[in-house]
Scaffold this motif. Sequence first.
Motif, PDB file in Angstrom:
ATOM      1  N   UNK A 298       0.797  -1.230   0.000  1.00  0.00           N
ATOM      2  CA  UNK A 298       0.000   0.000   0.000  1.00  0.00           C
ATOM      3  C   UNK A 298       0.830   1.281   0.000  1.00  0.00           C
ATOM      4  N   UNK A 299       1.891   1.344   0.807  1.00  0.00           N
ATOM      5  CA  UNK A 299       2.695   2.569   0.868  1.00  0.00           C
ATOM      6  C   UNK A 299       3.372   2.856  -0.469  1.00  0.00           C
ATOM      7  N   UNK A 300       3.858   1.797  -1.127  1.00  0.00           N
ATOM      8  CA  UNK A 300       4.497   1.977  -2.425  1.00  0.00           C
ATOM      9  C   UNK A 300       3.453   2.310  -3.483  1.00  0.00           C
ATOM     10  N   UNK A 301       2.271   1.719  -3.346  1.00  0.00           N
ATOM     11  CA  UNK A 301       1.173   2.053  -4.254  1.00  0.00           C
ATOM     12  C   UNK A 301       0.834   3.535  -4.174  1.00  0.00           C
ATOM     13  N   UNK A 302       0.732   4.066  -2.952  1.00  0.00           N
ATOM     14  CA  UNK A 302       0.431   5.493  -2.782  1.00  0.00           C
ATOM     15  C   UNK A 302       1.520   6.346  -3.418  1.00  0.00           C
ATOM     16  N   UNK A 303       2.762   5.934  -3.262  1.00  0.00           N
ATOM     17  CA  UNK A 303       3.901   6.626  -3.867  1.00  0.00           C
ATOM     18  C   UNK A 303       3.730   6.671  -5.389  1.00  0.00           C
ATOM     19  N   UNK A 304       3.446   5.525  -5.988  1.00  0.00           N
ATOM     20  CA  UNK A 304       3.342   5.439  -7.440  1.00  0.00           C
ATOM     21  C   UNK A 304       2.156   6.222  -7.994  1.00  0.00           C
ATOM     22  N   UNK A 305       1.009   6.095  -7.334  1.00  0.00           N
ATOM     23  CA  UNK A 305      -0.189   6.771  -7.838  1.00  0.00           C
ATOM     24  C   UNK A 305      -0.045   8.287  -7.715  1.00  0.00           C
ATOM     25  N   UNK A 306       0.427   8.745  -6.562  1.00  0.00           N
ATOM     26  CA  UNK A 306       0.638  10.192  -6.424  1.00  0.00           C
ATOM     27  C   UNK A 306       1.716  10.671  -7.382  1.00  0.00           C
ATOM     28  N   UNK A 307       2.704   9.830  -7.648  1.00  0.00           N
ATOM     29  CA  UNK A 307       3.741  10.199  -8.601  1.00  0.00           C
ATOM     30  C   UNK A 307       3.173  10.432  -9.990  1.00  0.00           C
ATOM     31  N   UNK A 308       2.226   9.595 -10.398  1.00  0.00           N
ATOM     32  CA  UNK A 308       1.593   9.763 -11.705  1.00  0.00           C
ATOM     33  C   UNK A 308       0.724  11.014 -11.729  1.00  0.00           C
ATOM     34  N   UNK A 309       0.049  11.282 -10.619  1.00  0.00           N
ATOM     35  CA  UNK A 309      -0.765  12.499 -10.540  1.00  0.00           C
ATOM     36  C   UNK A 309       0.117  13.749 -10.576  1.00  0.00           C
ATOM     37  N   UNK A 310       1.227  13.699  -9.868  1.00  0.00           N
ATOM     38  CA  UNK A 310       2.187  14.807  -9.897  1.00  0.00           C
ATOM     39  C   UNK A 310       2.683  15.041 -11.316  1.00  0.00           C
ATOM     40  N   UNK A 311       3.037  13.950 -11.985  1.00  0.00           N
ATOM     41  CA  UNK A 311       3.513  14.014 -13.362  1.00  0.00           C
ATOM     42  C   UNK A 311       2.473  14.670 -14.253  1.00  0.00           C
ATOM     43  N   UNK A 312       1.211  14.277 -14.094  1.00  0.00           N
ATOM     44  CA  UNK A 312       0.138  14.811 -14.930  1.00  0.00           C
ATOM     45  C   UNK A 312      -0.066  16.306 -14.710  1.00  0.00           C
ATOM     46  N   UNK A 313       0.034  16.733 -13.463  1.00  0.00           N
ATOM     47  CA  UNK A 313      -0.267  18.133 -13.141  1.00  0.00           C
ATOM     48  C   UNK A 313       0.937  19.062 -13.265  1.00  0.00           C
ATOM     49  N   UNK A 314       2.107  18.597 -12.838  1.00  0.00           N
ATOM     50  CA  UNK A 314       3.281  19.473 -12.778  1.00  0.00           C
ATOM     51  C   UNK A 314       4.385  19.088 -13.767  1.00  0.00           C
TER      52      UNK A 314
END
Length: 348
Positions: A298-314
């Motif tokens: 779960x912790x790594x999943x949160x890292x990866x998903x937020x990373x993709x969201x960060x990539x999309x926005x910033x």
Amino acid sequence: MTITQSESAPLVAVVGSTGIQGGSVIKALSESDKPYRIRGFTRDPTKATAEKLRKSGVEMVAIDLVLENKEDVSKAFAGADYVFLVTNFWEHMDWERELSEGKMLVDAAKAASVKGIIWSGLAHAKKISGGKYSLVGHFDSKAQVTEYGRASGVPFVDVQAGFYASNFLGNFPLIVKEPDGTYCSISFNSDFDPSARARLSSASSAKTKIAPYVLPWPVRPTTVVPLIDMDNDYGLYVRRVLELPVFPDGSVVCTTSEDIAVGEITHQLSQVSGKKIVFKQITAEDATKNFIASGIPPAITADLVEGMQFHDEFGYYGGRATTREGLAQPTRTFTEFAKGVDWNKILV
């Protein structure tokens, strides 16, 4: 020019020499028209990759670059003119360990009085997003090492790694098959969690209906990815830094083989592989379910998903631009990379 033993040539110590990034650095330097002495490090000097490097002229040092060996790590850099530093987060998936080991490497380079440090860092997602994306640990831990390195007083360059083209070959559910709109199958590299691989293999074998393959990412189809063929191209950027007239202290280098939109990735994959592949924009919640289903913690999943969201926005690099100018040779396009893959073994 082959690697030299002449003491008149600069000595470059390369961490991760038997891995992807360090190996790419050594490859690029060995192809230069300028002479280099190269020192590599390995936990197992008997492994085939280490032996091949030794035969090519690389000075191979047997050492495990972990905190427990801090004193030996400092000695390992002695005499080096420059060092290339990298940490492998995915080997242990521990952000604090990555930060501690990254700082240790910087300290060792400083103790060796090197002329310059080249560090494989990443953007600070939490800072750039104003705290919106605070769980992208595998970016932020590297960014904190960058801050530490810049404060060390040693000339320091951050050569950030783009999105590995090889990520499409396994480990993460980037390409999936959805017979009935449900997660079905994924390819895994041999070193991925065996229990997760077994669970997914069992689930996949129970479904035989042929369906399109999908890239289900929580980003827009127009989101641009700085894809990089790490083996072939990353080292070219490190070589460029080393061969500039003046070591570019304080600079950030954003690497890429080709900047390509996610939607275009699926188009090119379809053409090269002969498989029907489409892009599907999904929610962060659904992306989380996919990662969890593949056995990712779960912790790594949160890292990866937020990373993709960060990539999309910033943007992957947080707004910094990529450039291929000044490289010793052209980088490989994604299509060129994909043509070298047997997709019948990946998309099963």
